[in-house]
Write a protein that holds these residues in place. Structure first.
Motif, short mmCIF file in Angstrom:
data_model
loop_
_atom_site.label_atom_id
_atom_site.label_comp_id
_atom_site.label_asym_id
_atom_site.label_seq_id
_atom_site.Cartn_x
_atom_site.Cartn_y
_atom_site.Cartn_z
N ILE A 2 0.86 -1.19 0.00
CA ILE A 2 0.00 0.00 0.00
C ILE A 2 0.89 1.23 0.00
O ILE A 2 1.66 1.47 0.94
CB ILE A 2 -0.94 0.00 1.21
N LYS A 3 0.83 2.01 -1.10
CA LYS A 3 1.74 3.16 -1.29
C LYS A 3 0.96 4.46 -1.19
O LYS A 3 -0.24 4.50 -1.43
CB LYS A 3 2.41 3.06 -2.67
N ASN A 4 1.68 5.50 -0.85
CA ASN A 4 1.07 6.83 -0.81
C ASN A 4 0.86 7.39 -2.21
O ASN A 4 0.00 8.23 -2.44
CB ASN A 4 1.94 7.79 0.00
N LEU A 44 -5.13 14.93 -12.66
CA LEU A 44 -4.82 14.11 -11.50
C LEU A 44 -3.98 14.88 -10.50
O LEU A 44 -3.25 15.81 -10.85
CB LEU A 44 -4.07 12.84 -11.93
N SER A 45 -4.07 14.50 -9.24
CA SER A 45 -3.30 15.17 -8.19
C SER A 45 -1.83 14.79 -8.28
O SER A 45 -1.45 13.86 -8.99
CB SER A 45 -3.86 14.79 -6.81
N GLN A 46 -0.98 15.50 -7.54
CA GLN A 46 0.46 15.37 -7.67
C GLN A 46 0.99 14.02 -7.20
O GLN A 46 2.08 13.61 -7.62
CB GLN A 46 1.16 16.49 -6.89
N ASN A 47 0.26 13.31 -6.37
CA ASN A 47 0.76 12.01 -5.90
C ASN A 47 0.32 10.86 -6.81
O ASN A 47 0.49 9.69 -6.47
CB ASN A 47 0.29 11.74 -4.46
N ILE A 48 -0.25 11.19 -7.96
CA ILE A 48 -0.63 10.19 -8.96
C ILE A 48 0.20 10.43 -10.21
O ILE A 48 0.13 11.49 -10.82
CB ILE A 48 -2.14 10.26 -9.29
N HIS A 49 1.00 9.44 -10.59
CA HIS A 49 1.96 9.63 -11.69
C HIS A 49 1.52 8.84 -12.92
O HIS A 49 1.31 7.62 -12.85
CB HIS A 49 3.35 9.17 -11.25
N ASN A 57 -9.41 8.78 -8.52
CA ASN A 57 -9.38 9.48 -7.23
C ASN A 57 -9.95 8.62 -6.11
O ASN A 57 -9.43 8.61 -4.98
CB ASN A 57 -10.15 10.80 -7.33
N ASN A 58 -11.00 7.87 -6.41
CA ASN A 58 -11.59 6.98 -5.40
C ASN A 58 -10.61 5.87 -5.00
O ASN A 58 -10.49 5.52 -3.82
CB ASN A 58 -12.89 6.36 -5.92
N LEU A 59 -9.92 5.32 -5.99
CA LEU A 59 -8.94 4.27 -5.70
C LEU A 59 -7.74 4.84 -4.94
O LEU A 59 -7.13 4.14 -4.12
CB LEU A 59 -8.47 3.61 -7.00
N ASN A 60 -7.41 6.08 -5.22
CA ASN A 60 -6.31 6.73 -4.51
C ASN A 60 -6.65 6.90 -3.02
O ASN A 60 -5.77 6.80 -2.15
CB ASN A 60 -6.03 8.10 -5.14
N LYS A 61 -7.93 7.08 -2.74
CA LYS A 61 -8.38 7.23 -1.35
C LYS A 61 -8.58 5.88 -0.66
O LYS A 61 -8.35 5.74 0.54
CB LYS A 61 -9.70 8.01 -1.30
N ASP A 62 -9.02 4.88 -1.43
CA ASP A 62 -9.36 3.57 -0.86
C ASP A 62 -8.35 2.53 -1.36
O ASP A 62 -8.60 1.79 -2.31
CB ASP A 62 -10.78 3.19 -1.27
N LYS A 63 -7.19 2.47 -0.70
CA LYS A 63 -6.12 1.57 -1.13
C LYS A 63 -6.48 0.10 -0.89
O LYS A 63 -5.98 -0.79 -1.57
CB LYS A 63 -4.81 1.92 -0.41
N LYS A 64 -7.35 -0.17 0.10
CA LYS A 64 -7.78 -1.55 0.34
C LYS A 64 -8.60 -2.07 -0.84
O LYS A 64 -8.49 -3.23 -1.25
CB LYS A 64 -8.59 -1.64 1.63
#
Length: 669
Positions: free
Chosen positions: A498-500, A526-531, A630-637
């Motif tokens: 699980i990564k940030n 996309l936000s900066q933590n999504i590459h 964005n939803n997957l970025n919030k819900d890593k599980k």
């Protein structure tokens, strides 16, 4: 307009017409609409039989356009003479030559001049991409030749130009001094532009702007006048003249042989080609000893063919299957064909290639597993084709063999002469919408096929409609079987953790139907933590792709490593079969978000092992993709659960074992 001379150097635009009166106003209007303020205009007409001169004069009178020069001929002299005369009258620091049926984007001159002004004197010219328009000025297609990824920092090098001319002449702006110092345009020479670019490339650099800033008009008049034979000979002469490093020696020597066979090498052409310093022995002998040498090499080719036939017949006694494939170059279909060949076992098959391949990417693996023959060397000879037909008739009478063909009409044409003892199967990857491809001409051979293989239910459904629309007996639908393609699947799923930060990729051809422009717009939101990273061969320039583009990956191990580090794969295509890249990604636990097209919905279970996005408006597609990411970025599980489900689905459906069992059952039973 002299007040602009310092900040806006004078640009000369030369417009040439020959019977193009109906298009002149649009051309001149586009020049008047330029955002660049310092332009002089030269118009020339080469004794047109239509109203070109009247249209020129009327427009110039009504628009009172400044700094005009007119060069109207009363007798036709040819394009080269007209160009040379108009160039001599040019006063600008820069010059553009354009045919009267083409026209310009409003910012064309401004952007080209800015580019040249920003570069040094080493650059003699700049060019851009163009649109292709029809007679009504509707965009027919997007022209794309060289692209930013193929060039070195936006610079075209002479080797690239030598291999192929992709410079749209109407998009070019040159230093006037450079053009005037070069050789005059050759009279009665069709490839005058290509000749000029090659000449200048030996002395100057050529810059490139990755934008479509011109409109090339394609219509009956300019197509019908092309003299194909003369163009091919002129191209050969130019390449032989400027190929100083021998990078084209194989191509040039082959074309010399072909032209001699076609009796198209006269004394003048022969003397020019003799000066090419990379002539091989065959070309040297043919150019010096003519028919005697040609006869020798002709006999040699026949001997090689009979050796091929003997080897082909001999190997047919020891194999179970004969494959008919067009290519062995890089490609998803070619990868599948190789997997099928491997499933038969080593040297248990013959593979016949019927077309020229762009590269040798899969060839070494094909020859490791199969007896391979390149029919393309012989298919242009009717006698060779007749002997091949005799060989095909013989095979089925002495041995029980299966055949499988894909994407080559040669296979379908041979079905009637293959013995009834031979099992005949074809493979259709997907229908080629909107313009149907080989599935249409193959219809008349349906009754010869024992079985048809498709890779998804969607293609089978397409055949149901096609058969009904063409009055094909619906009983033949029972002969269609679905076999999923295979991918290598690891024994265990690579643990991504699980990564940030999320890693997202697009992997595939950058072509119109893939709509990579949507990928770029998704990436921008996309936000900066999504590459986002984009991989694949560029077939079409897409604006701003360079922000995310990471190259074309051919090495399978390198691609596997990329998947291991990737969380999400994006597919925004407007049409698909079922992409190999989706299978490869699922096998590595990558969550796929795809437009709901083709056969994708047969395997992507929405919200369980990936996501399907309805193929409606592009705005909705972009927004839905962004929302899911964005939803997957919030819900890593949830992301981890989807990843595991994707891997398990791939293991159950795309494994090598299942694939090989199905093909062995079809081809060996």
């Amino acid at each position: 307009m002299s007040s602009h001379s310092t900040s806006f150097p004078l640009v000369t635009i030369v417009v040439i017409s020959y019977n193009q009166g109906r298009y002149i106003q649009e051309n001149l209007d586009s020049i008047k609409s330029q955002t660049y303020p310092n332009i002089e205009l030269i118009v020339g007409d080469d004794a047109s039989a239509d109203n070109s001169v009247e249209v020129f004069d009327k427009w110039l009178s009504e628009n009172n356009y400044p700094t005009i020069h007119k060069n109207h001929h009363t007798q036709n002299t040819g394009l080269a003479t007209m160009l040379n005369e108009c160039i001599a009258k040019a006063n600008g620091k820069y010059i553009k030559l354009i045919a009267a049926d083409d026209y310009l984007h409003p910012e064309a001159i401004e952007k080209c001049v800015a580019k040249l002004e920003s570069l040094g004197d080493d650059y003699g010219m700049v060019f851009t991409d163009t649109f292709v328009v029809d007679e009504n000025s509707d965009i027919a297609e997007e022209y794309f030749g060289y692209n930013q990824s193929q060039l070195s920092n936006g610079k075209l090098v002479s080797d690239q130009l030598l291999i192929e001319n992709k410079i749209p002449a109407l998009s070019v702006i040159l230093h006037t001094e450079v053009l005037k110092k070069s050789k005059p345009y050759k009279l009665n020479f069709i490839l005058e532009d290509y000749s000029k670019w090659l000449e200048l490339s030996t002395q100057y650099s050529i810059a490139y702007i990755d934008e479509k800033l011109a409109y090339y008009r394609r219509h009956a008049e300019n197509i019908s006048k092309l003299k194909i034979d003369k163009i091919l000979i002129e191209e050969l002469v130019l390449k032989a003249k400027y190929d100083q490093e021998g990078i084209l020696k194989k191509e040039i020597n082959h074309r010399i042989y072909t032209l001699f066979k076609q009796k198209k090498i006269n004394g003048e052409l022969k003397s020019i080609l003799k000066k090419y310093k990379f002539l091989n022995i065959k070309s040297t002998l043919i150019l010096n000893f003519g028919s005697v040498a040609f006869f020798y090499f002709g006999v040699k080719k026949y001997w090689e063919f009979f050796v091929f036939i003997f080897s082909f017949l001999l190997n047919s006694f020891s194999v179970d299957t004969i494959f008919f494939f067009p290519f062995y170059h890089t490609g998803g279909a070619e990868r599948v064909h190789l997997d099928i060949v491997k499933s038969m076992g080593r040297k248990k098959s013959i593979t016949l290639f019927t077309n020229y391949s762009n590269n040798n990417h899969f060839y070494s693996e094909f020859i490791e597993y199969s007896h391979c023959y390149n029919l393309r060397y012989y298919l242009d000879n009717k006698y060779f084709r007749k002997i091949l037909d005799c060989a095909f008739r013989c095979i089925g009478r002495v041995n029980k063999i299966s055949t499988l063909g894909c994407n080559t009409m040669f296979y379908y044409e041979k079905l009637p002469i293959l013995s009834g003892k031979i099992k005949k199967t074809d493979l259709i990857h997907a229908f080629s919408y909107p313009d149907l491809g080989i599935e249409i001409p193959s219809l008349k051979y349906v009754n010869y096929l024992n079985q048809r293989i498709v890779i998804n239910q969607k293609t089978k459904q397409d055949f149901e409609v096609l058969y009904a629309n063409n009055s094909v007996n619906q009983l033949y639908l029972d002969r269609i079987v679905v076999v999923n393609n295979m991918v290598e699947i690891p024994d265990l799923l690579f643990e991504k953790g699980i990564k940030n930060e999320l890693e997202i990729i697009y992997c595939g051809r950058i072509s119109p139907e893939k709509r990579v422009n949507l990928i770029v717009e998704i990436g921008d939101k996309l936000s900066q933590n999504i590459h986002l990273r984009i991989y694949g061969p560029i077939e079409k320039n897409v604006k701003n792709t360079e922000k995310y583009y990471k190259g074309h990956i051919l090495d399978s191990n390198q691609l596997s490593d990329i998947y291991k580090q990737t969380d999400i794969l994006l597919i925004t295509s407007e049409r698909e079969g079922f992409p190999m890249v989706v299978m490869e990604a699922m096998a590595q636990g990558v969550v796929c978000i795809c437009t709901n097209v083709g056969g994708i919905k047969e395997h992507i279970q929405n919200g369980i092992n990936g996501f399907l996005v309805e193929n409606n408006s592009q705005e909705n597609i972009i927004n839905t993709f962004v929302e899911i990411i964005n939803n997957l970025n919030k819900d890593k599980k949830l992301l981890k659960s989807l990843s595991e489900n994707a891997y398990l689905y791939a293991k159950d459906n795309f494994s090598k074992k299942i694939f090989e069992e199905k093909y062995l059952k079809i081809l060996k039973n």
